[in-house]
Enzyme design. Structure first.
Site, PDB file in Angstrom:
ATOM      1  CD  GLU A  25      -0.974   0.754   3.627  1.00 15.44           C
ATOM      2  OE1 GLU A  25      -1.444   1.887   3.403  1.00 15.44           O
ATOM      3  OE2 GLU A  25      -1.123   0.155   4.704  1.00 15.44           O
ATOM      4  CE  LYS A 159      -3.139   2.291  11.732  1.00 19.37           C
ATOM      5  NZ  LYS A 159      -3.378   1.750  10.568  1.00 19.37           N
TER       6      LYS A 159
HETATM    7  N1  PSU Z   1      -0.752   1.045   8.872  1.00 21.87           N
HETATM    8  C1  PSU Z   1       0.297   1.852   9.133  1.00 21.87           C
HETATM    9  N2  PSU Z   1       0.227   3.134   8.734  1.00 21.87           N
HETATM   10  C2  PSU Z   1      -0.843   3.608   8.032  1.00 21.87           C
HETATM   11  C3  PSU Z   1      -1.943   2.758   7.746  1.00 21.87           C
HETATM   12  C4  PSU Z   1      -1.843   1.476   8.197  1.00 21.87           C
HETATM   13  O1  PSU Z   1       1.273   1.431   9.743  1.00 21.87           O
HETATM   14  O2  PSU Z   1      -0.819   4.763   7.640  1.00 21.87           O
HETATM   15  C5  PSU Z   1      -3.108   3.244   6.940  1.00 21.87           C
HETATM   16  C6  PSU Z   1      -3.579   2.079   6.055  1.00 21.87           C
HETATM   17  O3  PSU Z   1      -3.567   2.549   4.727  1.00 21.87           O
HETATM   18  C7  PSU Z   1      -4.981   1.791   6.513  1.00 21.87           C
HETATM   19  C8  PSU Z   1      -5.423   3.151   6.949  1.00 21.87           C
HETATM   20  O4  PSU Z   1      -5.781   1.234   5.505  1.00 21.87           O
HETATM   21  O5  PSU Z   1      -4.281   3.641   7.665  1.00 21.87           O
HETATM   22  C9  PSU Z   1      -6.677   3.110   7.794  1.00 21.87           C
HETATM   23  O6  PSU Z   1      -7.248   4.385   7.813  1.00 21.87           O
HETATM   24  P1  PSU Z   1      -8.739   4.571   8.362  1.00 21.87           P
HETATM   25  O7  PSU Z   1      -8.657   4.209   9.807  1.00 21.87           O
HETATM   26  O8  PSU Z   1      -9.063   6.037   8.132  1.00 21.87           O
HETATM   27  O9  PSU Z   1      -9.621   3.656   7.558  1.00 21.87           O
END
Ligand code: PSU
Ligand code: MN
Length: 303
Positions: A25, A159
Site C-alpha cells: 500500500e 493498530k
Molecule cells: N498502517 C500503518 N500506517 C498507516 C496505515 C496502516 O502502519 O498509515 C493506513 C492504512 O492505509 C490503513 C489506513 O488502511 O491507515 C486506515 O485508515 P482509516 O482508519 O481512516 O480507515
C-alpha cells in the site's frame, strides 16, 4: 470509460509468468510515516520482497492512472508529495475519474491488487473500529473490504490505537478469518500481544496457502487477515504503549480531529510522544510482514 491498470514492467512480467507478486500500500508512505523514513522503508520493503524471490507491486493513483508497481522515480516523488489524497473504496474511482493523485489504503490496495490478479498483500496494520466508535461511528472501510475482496492481507495486527476487541468482533460478524501467525494471541501492531486470543492460528506459509485454497474450493468470498507479531527485539510492550495511546487520543479529541484525518494524525502524534520509537517499530514490523507475504506468495505460485 475504459479503465486501464498500469502495471510496471516488472509486475507485468511476473504476472504473465505466474510468478509470486506482493501488493504494497502507499498510504503508509504518504500519511503513515514522515519523510525520509517513509521512503527508506518503502524501498527496503521492496528489496526484502525481491530478495525473497517475489516481485513487489506498490499501488497508488498518479494523475488518474492506477499504478500497480511504481518506478523508483515515482516512489521517490510520492514520498515527498504533501498533497496526495488518502484513497479508500469510496474515493479510489473518484481520483481516477478526475485525474487526481492519491495513495491507497488497505481497502483500496486490495481492490487494485485483485483487479491486477495479485492475491497477497503486505501492510503495517489494518484499519478497524476506533475507540469511542459507539459515539463517532468511525469504523475503517478496511474491514468491509476484507469481507468481499479475495486478497490475503499480512499485517502486524490491528493498530493499538483502535478498539481491538470490537475490531475482532466486527471481523467475525463479516465472516473474515483472522489468523495469528505462530502464536495463540492476536498481535497489536507495536506490541506482539494484544492480550486477546486470536480466532485462528497457523504456523507456516504452507498452512496459510492450504487455507486459502480450501476457501477457494468452497467458493467463499472475501480475503483473510494474518496477524504477524512484531519481532521481540523491536516491540514496545503493551502497557507502555497504552499510556501513550490514551494521551494521543485525548489530544486528538481536544483538537477535534476526526474522519479520514484521525489515523494519520494519531500515528504522527505517537511518533512525537515516543521520541521516534514508535516509528522504528513501525518500520521493523512492515519489513517483517513483507517477508512473510513474499513467502506466502511464493508458496501460492507453486499451486
Ligand atoms: N498502517 C500503518 N500506517 C498507516 C496505515 C496502516 O502502519 O498509515 C493506513 C492504512 O492505509 C490503513 C489506513 O488502511 O491507515 C486506515 O485508515 P482509516 O482508519 O481512516 O480507515
Ligand atoms: Mn475512519
Amino acid at each position: 470509460m475504459h479503465l486501464s491498470i498500469s502495471p510496471s514492467d516488472s509486475v507485468k512480467k511476473a504476472l504473465d509468468a505466474g510468478d509470486a507478486v506482493v501488493a504494497l500500500e502507499s498510504t503508509i508512505i504518504t500519511h503513515g510515516m514522515p519523510y525520509p523514513q517513509n521512503l527508506e522503508t518503502a524501498k527496503s520493503v521492496e528489496s526484502i520482497v525481491k530478495e525473497a524471490g517475489a516481485t513487489p507491486a506498490t499501488i497508488a493513483v498518479i494523475d488518474g492512472q492506477l499504478k500497480v508497481g511504481l518506478e523508483d522515480e515515482t516512489l521517490d516523488w510520492l514520498a515527498r508529495c504533501a498533497t496526495a489524497a488518502k484513497l479508500s473504496r469510496a474515493d479510489l474511482a473518484f481520483a481516477i475519474a478526475s485525474g487526481g493523485t492519491g495513495s491507497t489504503t488497505v481497502a483500496a490496495t486490495m481492490i487494485a491488487a485483485h483487479l491486477a490478479g495479485i492475491a497477497v498483500f503486505a501492510t503495517g496494520g489494518v484499519g478497524g473500529v476506533h475507540r469511542g466508535a459507539s459515539e463517532s461511528f468511525d469504523i475503517s472501510a478496511d474491514l468491509q473490504e476484507l469481507s468481499r475482496t479475495p486478497v490475503t492481507v499480512v499485517s502486524a495486527g490491528a493498530k493499538a490505537i483502535l478498539d481491538i476487541p470490537k475490531t475482532l468482533e466486527v471481523l467475525e460478524t463479516l465472516g473474515v478469518p483472522v489468523i495469528a501467525y505462530g502464536q495463540d494471541n492476536f498481535p497489536a501492531f507495536w506490541s506482539s500481544d494484544s492480550g486477546l486470543t486470536s480466532p485462528l492460528r497457523l504456523d507456516s506459509e504452507k498452512a496459510i496457502v492450504d487455507f486459502i485454497m480450501a476457501r477457494k474450493a468452497l467458493d467463499i468470498e472475501g480475503g483473510m487477515l494474518i496477524g504477524n507479531p512484531v519481532p521481540a527485539g523491536d516491540e514496545i510492550k503493551r502497557d507502555e504503549m497504552e499510556k501513550t495511546i490514551s494521551k494521543a487520543i485525548d489530544n486528538a479529541n481536544a483538537k477535534g480531529i476526526s474522519g479520514k484525518a484521525l489515523t494519520p494524525w494519531l500515528l504522527g502524534h505517537i511518533v512525537e510522544l515516543t521520541n521516534g520509537a514508535s516509528l522504528e517499530t513501525n518500520q521493523a514490523l512492515i519489513k517483517h510482514n513483507a517477508l512473510l507475504a513474499a513467502n506466502i506468495a511464493i508458496e501460492l505460485a507453486k499451486r
